[in-house]
Design a protein around this motif. Sequence first.
Motif, PDB file in Angstrom:
ATOM      1  N   MET A   1       0.956  -1.112   0.126  1.00  0.00           N
ATOM      2  CA  MET A   1       0.117   0.055  -0.097  1.00  0.00           C
ATOM      3  C   MET A   1       0.912   1.383   0.012  1.00  0.00           C
ATOM      4  O   MET A   1       0.407   2.394  -0.182  1.00  0.00           O
ATOM      5  CB  MET A   1      -0.824  -0.039   1.290  1.00  0.00           C
ATOM      6  N   LYS A   2       1.987   0.866   0.246  1.00  0.00           N
ATOM      7  CA  LYS A   2       3.046   2.321   0.113  1.00  0.00           C
ATOM      8  C   LYS A   2       3.278   2.871  -1.012  1.00  0.00           C
ATOM      9  O   LYS A   2       3.592   2.248  -2.023  1.00  0.00           O
ATOM     10  CB  LYS A   2       4.421   1.715   0.826  1.00  0.00           C
ATOM     11  N   GLY A   3       3.287   4.248  -1.077  1.00  0.00           N
ATOM     12  CA  GLY A   3       3.770   4.994  -2.186  1.00  0.00           C
ATOM     13  C   GLY A   3       2.588   5.419  -3.171  1.00  0.00           C
ATOM     14  O   GLY A   3       1.467   5.416  -2.850  1.00  0.00           O
ATOM     15  N   VAL A   4       3.148   6.290  -3.928  1.00  0.00           N
ATOM     16  CA  VAL A   4       2.225   7.270  -4.641  1.00  0.00           C
ATOM     17  C   VAL A   4       2.385   7.405  -6.052  1.00  0.00           C
ATOM     18  O   VAL A   4       3.779   7.360  -6.550  1.00  0.00           O
ATOM     19  CB  VAL A   4       2.247   8.776  -4.113  1.00  0.00           C
ATOM     20  N   ASP A   5       1.336   7.074  -6.844  1.00  0.00           N
ATOM     21  CA  ASP A   5       1.638   7.160  -8.324  1.00  0.00           C
ATOM     22  C   ASP A   5       1.116   8.415  -8.790  1.00  0.00           C
ATOM     23  O   ASP A   5       0.196   8.896  -8.438  1.00  0.00           O
ATOM     24  CB  ASP A   5       1.037   5.887  -9.152  1.00  0.00           C
TER      25      ASP A   5
ATOM     26  N   THR B   1      -6.666  -3.172  -6.823  1.00  0.00           N
ATOM     27  CA  THR B   1      -7.682  -2.485  -7.782  1.00  0.00           C
ATOM     28  C   THR B   1      -7.390  -1.164  -8.375  1.00  0.00           C
ATOM     29  O   THR B   1      -8.338  -0.526  -8.997  1.00  0.00           O
ATOM     30  CB  THR B   1      -9.073  -2.316  -6.810  1.00  0.00           C
ATOM     31  N   LYS B   2      -6.336  -0.761  -8.061  1.00  0.00           N
ATOM     32  CA  LYS B   2      -5.939   0.630  -8.644  1.00  0.00           C
ATOM     33  C   LYS B   2      -5.889   0.723 -10.064  1.00  0.00           C
ATOM     34  O   LYS B   2      -5.403  -0.041 -10.876  1.00  0.00           O
ATOM     35  CB  LYS B   2      -4.551   0.952  -7.989  1.00  0.00           C
ATOM     36  N   LYS B   3      -6.400   1.780 -10.548  1.00  0.00           N
ATOM     37  CA  LYS B   3      -6.487   1.860 -11.907  1.00  0.00           C
ATOM     38  C   LYS B   3      -6.348   3.512 -12.532  1.00  0.00           C
ATOM     39  O   LYS B   3      -7.289   4.150 -11.503  1.00  0.00           O
ATOM     40  CB  LYS B   3      -7.855   1.450 -12.774  1.00  0.00           C
ATOM     41  N   PHE B   4      -5.860   3.696 -13.429  1.00  0.00           N
ATOM     42  CA  PHE B   4      -5.809   5.436 -13.797  1.00  0.00           C
ATOM     43  C   PHE B   4      -7.018   5.485 -15.009  1.00  0.00           C
ATOM     44  O   PHE B   4      -6.612   4.802 -15.984  1.00  0.00           O
ATOM     45  CB  PHE B   4      -4.624   5.985 -14.176  1.00  0.00           C
ATOM     46  N   ILE B   5      -8.036   6.241 -14.883  1.00  0.00           N
ATOM     47  CA  ILE B   5      -8.878   6.423 -15.965  1.00  0.00           C
ATOM     48  C   ILE B   5      -8.849   7.756 -16.466  1.00  0.00           C
ATOM     49  O   ILE B   5      -9.184   8.663 -15.394  1.00  0.00           O
ATOM     50  CB  ILE B   5     -10.438   6.023 -15.289  1.00  0.00           C
ATOM     51  N   GLU B   6      -8.708   7.809 -17.438  1.00  0.00           N
ATOM     52  CA  GLU B   6      -8.643   9.040 -18.468  1.00  0.00           C
ATOM     53  C   GLU B   6      -9.724  10.248 -18.101  1.00  0.00           C
ATOM     54  O   GLU B   6     -11.023   9.617 -18.093  1.00  0.00           O
ATOM     55  CB  GLU B   6      -8.573   8.854 -19.865  1.00  0.00           C
TER      56      GLU B   6
END
Length: 478
Positions: free
Chosen positions: A250-254, A298-303
């Motif tokens: 869970m550590k960290g930032v994108d 479950t992490k996703k980047f959605i435009e």
Amino acid sequence: MIINNLENRIAKALQSPLYQKISDLAEECSIPTYLIGGYVRDIILERPIKDIDIMVLGSGIEMAELLAKRLGKSVKVTVYKNFGTAALRYKGLDIEFVGARKESYERHSRKPQVEIGSLQDDQNRRDFTINALAISLNKADFGTLIDPFGGIADMQAQLLRTPLNPDITFSDDPLRMMRAIRFAVQLGFTIDDEAMEAISRNASRLEIISRERIIDEINKMMLTQRPSIGFKLMDRCGILPLVFPELAAMKGVDEIDGKAHKDNFYHTLQVLDNICQTTDDLWLRWAALLHDIAKPPTKKFIEGQGWTFHGHEFLGAKMVPGIFKRLKLPQNEKMKFVQKMVLLHLRPIVLAEDIVTDSAIRRLLFDAGDDIDLLMKLAEADITSKNETKVARYLANFKLVREKLKEIEEKDAVRNFQPPVSGELIMETYGIPPSREVGLIKDAIKEAILEGEIHNDFQEAFEFMLRKADELGLKRIK
Ligand code: ATP
Ligand code: MG
């Protein structure tokens, strides 16, 4: 920390007539006897006393049996032959007698070779200087403190240091690394730099320690005021990914297109510390620690939308049994409770964000049942925003949700929902066997109550059943 009345603290503890009896016995049997270890530490730090550790230069079993005789018939001695140890229970305290030992370790095993040792040998084998203090119970120097490694100075400096070379201490018995972290949290002490470096070097040695003993230490951390300190230390010395990879993940930032999500590790630790202010319940604390555990997978980047963690509450609830099993946490209703909290943790927040409808409140009450108050605590602890206006708005909305919960529960009693019309009654009324239709009708009644179409009341539910059965083409026979 200033321990300016050290002598008083010791004298006060030794006032109990028990110590005179032990001292007399030590003299008569010529067995030098000392208070030692955690008990001495807790006397000096004025912490609550749990058990009394007594070390003898001779047979601990013999001393325990003689003392029990003097204390009265009802005092029973438990003997642990393998360890030359005996314990007795007296006035609600466990008094443990141990013969002084000298220990030597082999690299592949955490079981030491044990032989009879001197007072000094026994102090050498202890994990931290503050745990290696002894107080004499012998006539010649009754009450004298024996502090070969500067344990008192370390207490003053609030420092955890090993008596001997920390690399050897931690490699010999790697559980001591977890104990170091646990004491740091419990006592608010700092782990000395050299010890911390040695822990980092020896972290992987933890694999020879059973998970039961590791989780015991973690649970002791979890029951303190600020468990976050322990998890941060575990992270700093590299223990966290070995013991608890899901938490380490869970550590960290994108960041993509200038958009970053919050660091879920630090957020989780904040939620955990928050909930420790409002509950002592270990399992609610575990729920706080695990509430976002499925955010990494479950992490996703959605435009156009940014970072999302859709479904993390569902996946998180699914992950709980595996984590509990691996960590040797209980596989019972405690685990089910944690699962339920993880699954439902977003529900009060969604309600607090939206206009609260009665039916949404009824559904939450229905799903959470008797755990609704604990779920509300978790949701409140989950507000970690730095924006004070935002926090104030959430908390005000939660207040509203709590009021509504109370109001609706008084009116509709769905918290421990029991179907007002039973399956048996439906079957009797229509002369049908257990079947799909019975389930459909029962479900429709429940839905109608949750939606607020009818009250949670027998008469209204019965009439609703008549209408629903009609739609299904059933013929009433009673
Ligand atoms: P607590 O009782 O709060 O868990 P404690 O330090 O009293 O902490 P115990 O398990 O009761 O822990 O052990 C009593 C004493 O035995 C300790 O204070 C320490 O001196 C010694 N001890 C316990 N475990 C270890 C270990 N793994 N390595 C070295 N010494 C230990
Ligand atoms: Mg103890």
